[in-house]
Design a protein around this motif. Structure first.
Motif, PDB file in Angstrom:
ATOM      1  N   LEU A 377       0.823  -1.210   0.000  1.00 63.19           N
ATOM      2  CA  LEU A 377       0.000   0.000   0.000  1.00 63.19           C
ATOM      3  C   LEU A 377       0.861   1.266   0.000  1.00 63.19           C
ATOM      4  O   LEU A 377       0.539   2.244  -0.670  1.00 63.19           O
ATOM      5  CB  LEU A 377      -0.927   0.002   1.222  1.00 63.19           C
ATOM      6  N   ILE A 378       1.956   1.234   0.736  1.00 70.02           N
ATOM      7  CA  ILE A 378       2.845   2.397   0.812  1.00 70.02           C
ATOM      8  C   ILE A 378       3.590   2.601  -0.502  1.00 70.02           C
ATOM      9  O   ILE A 378       3.641   3.710  -1.042  1.00 70.02           O
ATOM     10  CB  ILE A 378       3.859   2.213   1.968  1.00 70.02           C
ATOM     11  N   VAL A 379       4.165   1.522  -1.027  1.00 70.85           N
ATOM     12  CA  VAL A 379       5.053   1.634  -2.184  1.00 70.85           C
ATOM     13  C   VAL A 379       4.269   1.717  -3.490  1.00 70.85           C
ATOM     14  O   VAL A 379       4.482   2.627  -4.297  1.00 70.85           O
ATOM     15  CB  VAL A 379       6.031   0.440  -2.222  1.00 70.85           C
ATOM     16  N   VAL A 380       3.367   0.766  -3.728  1.00 72.55           N
ATOM     17  CA  VAL A 380       2.695   0.670  -5.026  1.00 72.55           C
ATOM     18  C   VAL A 380       1.527   1.637  -5.134  1.00 72.55           C
ATOM     19  O   VAL A 380       1.368   2.319  -6.154  1.00 72.55           O
ATOM     20  CB  VAL A 380       2.222  -0.776  -5.273  1.00 72.55           C
ATOM     21  N   ARG A 439      -4.903  -6.786  -6.748  1.00 67.35           N
ATOM     22  CA  ARG A 439      -3.737  -6.269  -6.034  1.00 67.35           C
ATOM     23  C   ARG A 439      -2.549  -6.180  -6.979  1.00 67.35           C
ATOM     24  O   ARG A 439      -1.594  -6.951  -6.921  1.00 67.35           O
ATOM     25  CB  ARG A 439      -3.398  -7.155  -4.834  1.00 67.35           C
ATOM     26  N   GLN A 440      -2.619  -5.216  -7.852  1.00 66.62           N
ATOM     27  CA  GLN A 440      -1.602  -4.988  -8.870  1.00 66.62           C
ATOM     28  C   GLN A 440      -1.380  -3.489  -9.056  1.00 66.62           C
ATOM     29  O   GLN A 440      -2.237  -2.680  -8.682  1.00 66.62           O
ATOM     30  CB  GLN A 440      -2.033  -5.614 -10.203  1.00 66.62           C
ATOM     31  N   PRO A 441      -0.239  -3.098  -9.642  1.00 64.73           N
ATOM     32  CA  PRO A 441      -0.021  -1.678  -9.936  1.00 64.73           C
ATOM     33  C   PRO A 441      -1.094  -1.146 -10.893  1.00 64.73           C
ATOM     34  O   PRO A 441      -1.642  -1.901 -11.705  1.00 64.73           O
ATOM     35  CB  PRO A 441       1.367  -1.649 -10.599  1.00 64.73           C
ATOM     36  N   ASP A 442      -1.404   0.142 -10.758  1.00 67.62           N
ATOM     37  CA  ASP A 442      -2.338   0.833 -11.636  1.00 67.62           C
ATOM     38  C   ASP A 442      -3.774   0.330 -11.514  1.00 67.62           C
ATOM     39  O   ASP A 442      -4.606   0.591 -12.389  1.00 67.62           O
ATOM     40  CB  ASP A 442      -1.893   0.735 -13.111  1.00 67.62           C
ATOM     41  N   VAL A 443      -4.110  -0.398 -10.456  1.00 67.25           N
ATOM     42  CA  VAL A 443      -5.494  -0.802 -10.180  1.00 67.25           C
ATOM     43  C   VAL A 443      -6.038   0.120  -9.085  1.00 67.25           C
ATOM     44  O   VAL A 443      -5.371   0.368  -8.077  1.00 67.25           O
ATOM     45  CB  VAL A 443      -5.573  -2.269  -9.738  1.00 67.25           C
ATOM     46  N   ASN A 444      -7.248   0.619  -9.287  1.00 71.58           N
ATOM     47  CA  ASN A 444      -7.854   1.541  -8.328  1.00 71.58           C
ATOM     48  C   ASN A 444      -7.912   0.918  -6.938  1.00 71.58           C
ATOM     49  O   ASN A 444      -8.327  -0.230  -6.775  1.00 71.58           O
ATOM     50  CB  ASN A 444      -9.263   1.917  -8.804  1.00 71.58           C
ATOM     51  N   ILE A 445      -7.512   1.688  -5.932  1.00 73.54           N
ATOM     52  CA  ILE A 445      -7.464   1.196  -4.562  1.00 73.54           C
ATOM     53  C   ILE A 445      -8.834   0.774  -4.059  1.00 73.54           C
ATOM     54  O   ILE A 445      -8.968  -0.050  -3.148  1.00 73.54           O
ATOM     55  CB  ILE A 445      -6.854   2.282  -3.632  1.00 73.54           C
ATOM     56  N   GLY A 446      -9.896   1.303  -4.688  1.00 78.57           N
ATOM     57  CA  GLY A 446     -11.254   0.941  -4.280  1.00 78.57           C
ATOM     58  C   GLY A 446     -11.543  -0.539  -4.410  1.00 78.57           C
ATOM     59  O   GLY A 446     -12.274  -1.123  -3.590  1.00 78.57           O
ATOM     60  N   TYR A 447     -10.980  -1.187  -5.420  1.00 75.16           N
ATOM     61  CA  TYR A 447     -11.188  -2.626  -5.587  1.00 75.16           C
ATOM     62  C   TYR A 447     -10.503  -3.422  -4.478  1.00 75.16           C
ATOM     63  O   TYR A 447     -11.008  -4.456  -4.031  1.00 75.16           O
ATOM     64  CB  TYR A 447     -10.663  -3.073  -6.953  1.00 75.16           C
ATOM     65  N   VAL A 534      13.975   3.475   0.816  1.00 74.59           N
ATOM     66  CA  VAL A 534      14.662   3.608  -0.474  1.00 74.59           C
ATOM     67  C   VAL A 534      13.670   3.354  -1.606  1.00 74.59           C
ATOM     68  O   VAL A 534      13.677   4.053  -2.630  1.00 74.59           O
ATOM     69  CB  VAL A 534      15.848   2.624  -0.561  1.00 74.59           C
ATOM     70  N   GLN A 535      12.797   2.386  -1.451  1.00 74.02           N
ATOM     71  CA  GLN A 535      11.805   2.076  -2.480  1.00 74.02           C
ATOM     72  C   GLN A 535      10.906   3.273  -2.769  1.00 74.02           C
ATOM     73  O   GLN A 535      10.596   3.572  -3.927  1.00 74.02           O
ATOM     74  CB  GLN A 535      10.953   0.878  -2.031  1.00 74.02           C
ATOM     75  N   THR A 536      10.482   3.957  -1.714  1.00 72.09           N
ATOM     76  CA  THR A 536       9.571   5.100  -1.897  1.00 72.09           C
ATOM     77  C   THR A 536      10.307   6.388  -2.270  1.00 72.09           C
ATOM     78  O   THR A 536       9.660   7.395  -2.563  1.00 72.09           O
ATOM     79  CB  THR A 536       8.750   5.340  -0.622  1.00 72.09           C
ATOM     80  N   SER A 537      11.634   6.357  -2.250  1.00 69.69           N
ATOM     81  CA  SER A 537      12.387   7.571  -2.595  1.00 69.69           C
ATOM     82  C   SER A 537      12.370   7.864  -4.099  1.00 69.69           C
ATOM     83  O   SER A 537      12.581   8.997  -4.519  1.00 69.69           O
ATOM     84  CB  SER A 537      13.838   7.448  -2.109  1.00 69.69           C
ATOM     85  N   ARG A 545      10.931   3.259 -10.110  1.00 65.91           N
ATOM     86  CA  ARG A 545       9.687   3.049  -9.352  1.00 65.91           C
ATOM     87  C   ARG A 545       8.758   2.086 -10.090  1.00 65.91           C
ATOM     88  O   ARG A 545       8.099   1.234  -9.468  1.00 65.91           O
ATOM     89  CB  ARG A 545       8.988   4.381  -9.107  1.00 65.91           C
ATOM     90  N   ASP A 546       8.697   2.194 -11.414  1.00 63.60           N
ATOM     91  CA  ASP A 546       7.866   1.258 -12.194  1.00 63.60           C
ATOM     92  C   ASP A 546       8.362  -0.182 -12.025  1.00 63.60           C
ATOM     93  O   ASP A 546       7.559  -1.120 -11.917  1.00 63.60           O
ATOM     94  CB  ASP A 546       7.891   1.644 -13.678  1.00 63.60           C
ATOM     95  N   ALA A 547       9.682  -0.347 -12.001  1.00 62.70           N
ATOM     96  CA  ALA A 547      10.255  -1.690 -11.821  1.00 62.70           C
ATOM     97  C   ALA A 547       9.938  -2.227 -10.432  1.00 62.70           C
ATOM     98  O   ALA A 547       9.582  -3.409 -10.272  1.00 62.70           O
ATOM     99  CB  ALA A 547      11.764  -1.638 -12.034  1.00 62.70           C
ATOM    100  N   ILE A 548      10.068  -1.381  -9.428  1.00 68.30           N
ATOM    101  CA  ILE A 548       9.759  -1.792  -8.055  1.00 68.30           C
ATOM    102  C   ILE A 548       8.292  -2.193  -7.944  1.00 68.30           C
ATOM    103  O   ILE A 548       7.947  -3.242  -7.373  1.00 68.30           O
ATOM    104  CB  ILE A 548      10.089  -0.652  -7.061  1.00 68.30           C
ATOM    105  N   ASN A 549       7.404  -1.366  -8.497  1.00 65.49           N
ATOM    106  CA  ASN A 549       5.969  -1.663  -8.436  1.00 65.49           C
ATOM    107  C   ASN A 549       5.619  -2.948  -9.177  1.00 65.49           C
ATOM    108  O   ASN A 549       4.791  -3.745  -8.717  1.00 65.49           O
ATOM    109  CB  ASN A 549       5.168  -0.492  -9.027  1.00 65.49           C
ATOM    110  N   ALA A 550       6.244  -3.174 -10.324  1.00 64.91           N
ATOM    111  CA  ALA A 550       5.982  -4.397 -11.094  1.00 64.91           C
ATOM    112  C   ALA A 550       6.446  -5.630 -10.321  1.00 64.91           C
ATOM    113  O   ALA A 550       5.769  -6.672 -10.317  1.00 64.91           O
ATOM    114  CB  ALA A 550       6.681  -4.323 -12.444  1.00 64.91           C
TER     115      ALA A 550
END
Length: 593
Positions: A377-380, A439-447, A534-537, A545-550
């Protein structure tokens, strides 16, 4: 609370005898009947204490026969306040843990730090059940206050990950033990038909404290630091919990003076007492199962730190020795133990066994998908500490809120199996299964929130129903034991879930991170892998950041698939239950809810 919720059952003249190794003068008192609830005077009755029960059970039945309705109401108010403070402190601790491990650049050891603490914290309930049954409820409760406070002090002063891991063991032993002791208090002071609602009432503070834990942790992180967060509760916790100890202890002494219970010397020397309690608590069996589970499960999250991975001699040795110790525990309990760690007759009861399996499966599933959820939740999703705590605690809010409804339904219908089989299990599988996609990147948190709500309502149903199942299948004499066994399955399940999550994380996340990161950032891979800060920096939209999220998304998908698959066992475990009607049973004595 309406007076119609309370019933009064009077004890007979039989006086429970409590052995005391430290007293030479037995208190002589005449055998009396029940207690007049207005002025505490004695009155005649024909109701017996639970037949052949151990001293702790008879002692608490004497307490509930000696106190008044006003004292019972005050006790339940105090229990609610204790749960409020402890749940607020737990919410803060869970929020701070990723930052504590990251401060030592060991963020990936989140799962590892919880494995040993989950094992020990769960298994301690069985010897604690012995303490509650042999020595008494107040004594066991006091021991857990000491452990919890010591764990908080150690977390406040830790300077490395090893000290923090040790502190977590003391903390979770104390926290789980304290919650367990409170659960036994509730079981001792409530009718079976009302018990589901009273358990839900006791856990209802989570509905409010969910909104406090995150902001509180955030305030400490931005202010005096996480150490003061733990240190402040090391002072608050004993101040809030000790009054309940004195209530039970003073009412126990009152029961002694009224002749409802008396002490007699055991006649044992100090060495004889040590040998006696070593047998009663099955210390050898406890050592075998704790050491075996720890050695067997830890390699799943530690193998990636060894140069040869799974082929490392240390990893292989830990798995083999751990497995042999678990087998040795089973052999010891079945053939050699003078007093068994787990009562065999209770464990083979299909309702008790089914409820325990359900408890273990639910915790395996939960810890697989939840171990790195907060970090996700924090990073992605880019949530703040407070926002992430809100989403992460939807389960606490929803499950505790819905448990109140479940408690009412069980009180009205008298049955609990239908709630678990037709609502709890299917909706849990639905919620966890949907997270595989959402629970994937670029998916609305509402789901993600939607999935959490499904799991929360179903989870609140299943936790209440499994507890009712183990208690309805036995008598008051064994309530502490069966709740301890159910709790042991839950904690061991949590340790297994953490081990699986740690294995997936350490085996998948760094590999995918290395695959997705741009070449220019590969040199920083160990720092990115080990530190959430470091991840959130890296800013959103950057290649790093895209690589970390993926990499997070791929690891989370693997976790959710594993978490959903294990829930198939939950269907079978609930089908094993007998369809018991709680209104047909009467377990407790005295003035109870």
């Amino acid at each position: 609370m309406s007076s119609t919720l309370f019933s009064r059952i009077r004890p007979q003249a039989d006086v429970p005898i409590v052995e005391d190794d430290h007293r030479n003068d037995a208190e002589s008192s005449s055998a009396h009947g029940g207690v007049d609830e207005k002025n505490g005077s004695l009155s005649s009755s024909s109701e017996e204490f639970t037949k052949d029960a151990q001293n702790g059970v008879k002692g608490v039945e004497a307490i509930t026969s000696a106190w008044t309705r006003k004292m019972l109401i005050f006790t339940y108010i105090l229990i609610w306040i204790i749960y409020f403070v402890d749940s607020m402190q737990q919410g803060m601790t869970n929020t701070l843990t990723p930052y504590v491990t990251s401060s030592f650049r060991q963020h990936s050891l989140l799962a590892t730090t919880s494995i040993v603490s989950s094992i020990v914290g769960g298994l301690v309930k069985l010897p604690l059940a012995k303490v509650l049954d042999i020595w008494g409820r107040p004594q066991g409760y006091l021991m857990m206050i000491v452990c919890l406070t010591l764990g908080l002090i150690m977390m406040a002063g830790c300077n490395n990950i090893r000290t923090y891991a040790a502190a977590q063991v003391f903390y979770w032993v104390g926290y789980n033990g304290l919650s367990y002791a409170l659960s036994i208090f509730i079981a001792d002071t409530s009718k079976l038909s009302n018990r589901a609602f009273m358990f839900a009432y006791a856990s209802s503070p989570y509905i409010a404290t969910t909104w406090i834990g995150g902001p509180l942790a955030d305030a400490f992180l931005k202010g005096p630091g996480f150490r003061w967060g733990f240190g402040s509760f090391a002072i608050i916790t004993p101040a809030v919990t000790l009054p309940l100890f004195f209530i039970f202890w003073t009412n126990y002494r009152k029961a002694e003076k009224m002749g409802l219970v008396k002490r007699e010397p055991s006649g044992r020397t100090t060495m004889e007492s040590i040998k006696y309690y070593a047998v009663e608590f099955d210390l050898f069996g406890l050592f075998l199962i704790c050491a075996g589970l720890a050695l067997f499960l830890l390699p799943f999250s530690l193998y990636s730190y060894q140069g040869d991975g799974w082929r490392s001699a240390m990893i292989i040795a830990m798995i083999i020795i751990g497995g042999l110790l678990i087998i040795a525990f089973a052999v010891w309990e079945r053939y050699f133990a003078p007093k068994t760690f787990i009562p065999y007759g209770l464990l083979v009861d299909r309702t008790v066994l089914g409820a325990c399996i359900l408890s273990g499966v639910l915790f395996i599933s939960f810890y697989i998908w939840n171990s790195y959820f907060y970090s996700f939740l924090i990073v992605v999703n880019g949530l703040t500490v407070t926002e992430a705590s809100y989403v992460g605690n939807i389960y606490s809010i929803g499950s505790c809120l819905f448990a109140l409804i479940v408690g009412i339904l069980i009180r009205v219908t008298g049955r609990f199996k239908w709630l678990a089989l037709y609502f709890g299990v299917p909706v849990t599988i639905l919620g966890v299964g949907l997270m595989i996609h959402f629970r994937q990147p670029d998916v609305n948190i509402g789901y993600v929130v939607m999935c959490q709500i499904f799991i929360a309502f179903a989870g609140g149903t299943l936790v209440i129903c499994e507890q009712m199942a183990v208690m309805a299948a036995t008598s008051h004499q064994y309530v502490a034991v069966v709740i301890a066994i159910e709790g042991m399955f839950a904690s061991v399940g949590g340790a297994i879930g953490s081990a699986i999550a740690g294995a997936i994380w350490t085996g998948v996340f760094p590999v995918k991170l290395a695959e997705y990161l741009p070449t220019s950032a590969l040199a920083d891979l160990p720092f990115i892998y080990g530190d959430i800060r470091v991840q959130t920096s890296y800013p959103f939209g950057s290649p790093e950041r895209d690589a970390i999220n993926a990499a997070y998304g791929y690891a989370q998908k693997c976790m959710c698939i594993a978490s959903t698959a294990i829930l198939a066992v939950a269907v079978v475990s609930v089908m094993m239950w007998r369809d018991l009607k709680v209104t047909d049973f009467r377990q407790t004595k005295g003035i109870v809810v």
